[in-house]
Design an enzyme around this catalytic site. Structure first.
Site, mmCIF file in Angstrom:
data_model
loop_
_atom_site.group_PDB
_atom_site.id
_atom_site.type_symbol
_atom_site.label_atom_id
_atom_site.label_comp_id
_atom_site.label_asym_id
_atom_site.label_seq_id
_atom_site.Cartn_x
_atom_site.Cartn_y
_atom_site.Cartn_z
ATOM 1 N N HIS A 13 30.544 -11.150 42.613
ATOM 2 C CA HIS A 13 29.886 -11.161 41.289
ATOM 3 C C HIS A 13 28.686 -12.098 41.375
ATOM 4 O O HIS A 13 28.845 -13.317 41.383
ATOM 5 C CB HIS A 13 30.866 -11.647 40.205
ATOM 6 C CG HIS A 13 30.286 -11.658 38.824
ATOM 7 N ND1 HIS A 13 30.945 -11.153 37.744
ATOM 8 C CD2 HIS A 13 29.105 -12.119 38.346
ATOM 9 C CE1 HIS A 13 30.211 -11.296 36.659
ATOM 10 N NE2 HIS A 13 29.081 -11.893 36.994
ATOM 11 N N HIS A 15 24.386 -12.748 40.193
ATOM 12 C CA HIS A 15 23.135 -12.417 39.495
ATOM 13 C C HIS A 15 21.959 -12.822 40.380
ATOM 14 O O HIS A 15 21.770 -14.003 40.646
ATOM 15 C CB HIS A 15 23.039 -13.159 38.158
ATOM 16 C CG HIS A 15 24.126 -12.781 37.198
ATOM 17 N ND1 HIS A 15 23.987 -11.759 36.287
ATOM 18 C CD2 HIS A 15 25.386 -13.261 37.041
ATOM 19 C CE1 HIS A 15 25.114 -11.630 35.598
ATOM 20 N NE2 HIS A 15 25.982 -12.533 36.038
ATOM 21 N N LYS A 99 29.548 -1.818 35.622
ATOM 22 C CA LYS A 99 29.815 -3.055 34.885
ATOM 23 C C LYS A 99 29.852 -2.774 33.386
ATOM 24 O O LYS A 99 28.919 -2.194 32.832
ATOM 25 C CB LYS A 99 28.723 -4.086 35.194
ATOM 26 C CG LYS A 99 28.844 -5.386 34.404
ATOM 27 C CD LYS A 99 30.040 -6.222 34.836
ATOM 28 C CE LYS A 99 30.239 -7.445 33.959
ATOM 29 N NZ LYS A 99 29.851 -8.689 34.581
ATOM 30 N N HIS A 136 33.272 -7.638 31.834
ATOM 31 C CA HIS A 136 33.101 -8.951 31.189
ATOM 32 C C HIS A 136 34.101 -8.981 30.040
ATOM 33 O O HIS A 136 33.887 -8.351 29.004
ATOM 34 C CB HIS A 136 31.665 -9.130 30.688
ATOM 35 C CG HIS A 136 31.439 -10.483 30.080
ATOM 36 N ND1 HIS A 136 30.653 -11.454 30.672
ATOM 37 C CD2 HIS A 136 31.937 -11.055 28.954
ATOM 38 C CE1 HIS A 136 30.667 -12.558 29.929
ATOM 39 N NE2 HIS A 136 31.435 -12.331 28.867
ATOM 40 N N HIS A 174 35.357 -13.015 36.335
ATOM 41 C CA HIS A 174 35.343 -14.439 35.983
ATOM 42 C C HIS A 174 36.436 -14.810 34.964
ATOM 43 O O HIS A 174 36.141 -15.224 33.855
ATOM 44 C CB HIS A 174 33.965 -14.890 35.483
ATOM 45 C CG HIS A 174 33.237 -13.945 34.569
ATOM 46 N ND1 HIS A 174 33.785 -13.406 33.437
ATOM 47 C CD2 HIS A 174 31.984 -13.442 34.631
ATOM 48 C CE1 HIS A 174 32.908 -12.631 32.847
ATOM 49 N NE2 HIS A 174 31.807 -12.630 33.556
ATOM 50 N N ASP A 247 29.470 -15.628 40.127
ATOM 51 C CA ASP A 247 28.715 -15.534 38.871
ATOM 52 C C ASP A 247 27.540 -16.513 38.890
ATOM 53 O O ASP A 247 27.127 -17.008 37.845
ATOM 54 C CB ASP A 247 29.611 -15.780 37.652
ATOM 55 C CG ASP A 247 29.011 -15.209 36.381
ATOM 56 O OD1 ASP A 247 27.978 -14.516 36.456
ATOM 57 O OD2 ASP A 247 29.567 -15.467 35.302
HETATM 58 O O1 DOR Z 1 27.008 -17.441 32.163
HETATM 59 C C1 DOR Z 1 26.697 -16.271 32.307
HETATM 60 N N1 DOR Z 1 25.475 -15.920 32.729
HETATM 61 N N2 DOR Z 1 27.599 -15.322 32.021
HETATM 62 C C2 DOR Z 1 27.284 -14.031 32.027
HETATM 63 O O2 DOR Z 1 28.144 -13.229 31.733
HETATM 64 C C3 DOR Z 1 25.902 -13.588 32.309
HETATM 65 C C4 DOR Z 1 25.182 -14.574 33.094
HETATM 66 C C5 DOR Z 1 23.691 -14.340 33.134
HETATM 67 O O3 DOR Z 1 23.268 -13.219 33.382
HETATM 68 O O4 DOR Z 1 22.953 -15.309 32.944
HETATM 69 ZN ZN ZN Z 2 27.964 -12.666 35.471
#
Ligand code: DOR
Ligand code: ZN
Length: 345
Positions: A13, A15, A99, A136, A174, A247
């Site tokens: 997971h 970003h 997702k 999520h 998460h 995450d």
């Molecule tokens: O803390 C987070 N940041 N939780 C999420 O679900 C998305 C993520 C983000 O894209 O910044």
């Molecule tokens: Zn995330």
């Protein structure tokens, strides 16, 4: 133990964002991880197979030539998602999972799902072809306390969904609560969960004690200590249903340090060091490889990476930069709030 060698980890997971931020953060993940499940919550989101192909190309173009890293793409589920497009993107090997963001649950989730009924044809198709759904797991009902949103989601959304589509393979992303851990442990083989590095290391005090600390704010928000302990127990237990999803979610500092700060913690840079620390504290270094390198591939039907990585315990604490500088601006690095001695060799 002062040294541990494990198969090269994967991040289930992650970003990576896009553009200058992508270029700034990708080398850190690609240095320590062989593969990662790439979150699709860009602006606009990665909805179709064509979107995923284009995003994958941008990631590969931003990848430093000397690093070996495979992005595993996901599609952002909307109420307009076409089941046939999802199925063909999966069949071609382009996309690993879909997702599900409940609309409004987190960063860039406004195009997410309001009415699960509207996406049932997609979920049924995914169940049929064995394609996993990453969720999520938080309700967005303003009447529900933010610290209860995961537990309420499990009872009111996830459990009914699993009863309705029992063949659907679901990754509960998460998990942050003992309810989440217990629910996964009590479920059948079609449910697994990722756990982040930061939720193993901080509880909600990190955000709120001694002043408000935006760099510890993420979603789902860190819970009280008893929940952190439940997560540590699950992650270090050797149970194959739990594996690492960092995450890692970079935002530039001005968007974190303001009156309405973004959710997300940037941990790509020091995740493996922090995890070795946690597993050592729990007397479970022998389960580290399961959590970082074996359980995730087993769940996603992929081979364990052949390359090996060694973590070394140094006499003196190891250090990272306080922040990294991307073309979009500075991004603060997760501070685990205690000395960490483990380093990737
Ligand atoms: O803390 C987070 N940041 N939780 C999420 O679900 C998305 C993520 C983000 O894209 O910044
Ligand atoms: Zn995330």
């Amino acid at each position: 133990m002062t040294e541990i060698t494990i198969p090269r980890p994967d991040d289930w997971h992650l970003h990576l964002r896009d553009g200058a931020m992508l270029e700034g953060v990708l080398p850190y993940s690609a240095r320590d991880f062989a593969r990662a499940i790439i979150m699709p919550n860009l602006v606009p989101p990665v909805v179709t197979g064509a979107d995923a192909a284009a995003y994958r190309d941008r990631i590969l173009a931003a990848l430093p030539k000397d690093l070996d890293f495979t992005p595993l793409m996901t599609l952002y589920l909307t109420e307009g998602t076409d089941p046939a497009d999802v199925a063909s993107a999966h069949a071609s090997g382009l996309v690993t999972a879909v997702k599900l963001y409940p609309a409004g649950a987190t960063t860039n989730s406004h195009s997410g799902v309001r009415d699960l009924g509207k996406v049932m044809p997609v979920l049924e198709k995914m169940a049929e072809i064995g394609m996993p759904l990453c969720i999520h797991g938080e309700v967005t009902d303003p009447a529900v306390d933010i610290f209860d949103r995961e537990a309420v989601f499990i009872d009111t959304v996830l459990d009914p969904l699993r009863a309705r589509v029992p063949e659907l393979r679901i990754t509960l992303e998460h998990v942050t609560t003992s309810q989440g851990v217990d629910y996964v442990m009590g479920a059948d083989a079609n449910l697994a969960a990722t756990i982040t590095t930061h939720h193993l290391m901080i509880n909600r005090n990190a955000i709120l004690v001694g002043g408000i600390k935006p760099h510890y704010y993420c979603l789902p928000v860190a819970k009280r200590e008893s929940h952190r302990l439940a997560l540590r127990k699950a992650a270090t237990s050797g149970d194959k249903r739990f594996f690492l999803g960092t995450d890692s979610a970079p935002h530039v500092d001005p968007l974190k340090e303001c009156a309405c700060g973004c959710a997300g913690i940037f941990t790509a840079i020091n995740t493996l060091s922090c995890l070795a620390h946690v597993f050592e504290e729990e007397g479970a270094l022998d389960h580290l490889a399961g959590f970082t390198s074996r359980n995730g591939p087993a769940w996603y039907g992929l081979p364990v990476n052949e390359a090996m990585v060694t973590l070394v315990r140094r006499e003196t604490p190891v250090h990272w930069p306080e922040r990294i500088f991307t073309g979009d601006g500075p991004v603060t690095v997760f501070d685990p709030l205690l000395p960490i001695h483990w380093e990737v060799a």
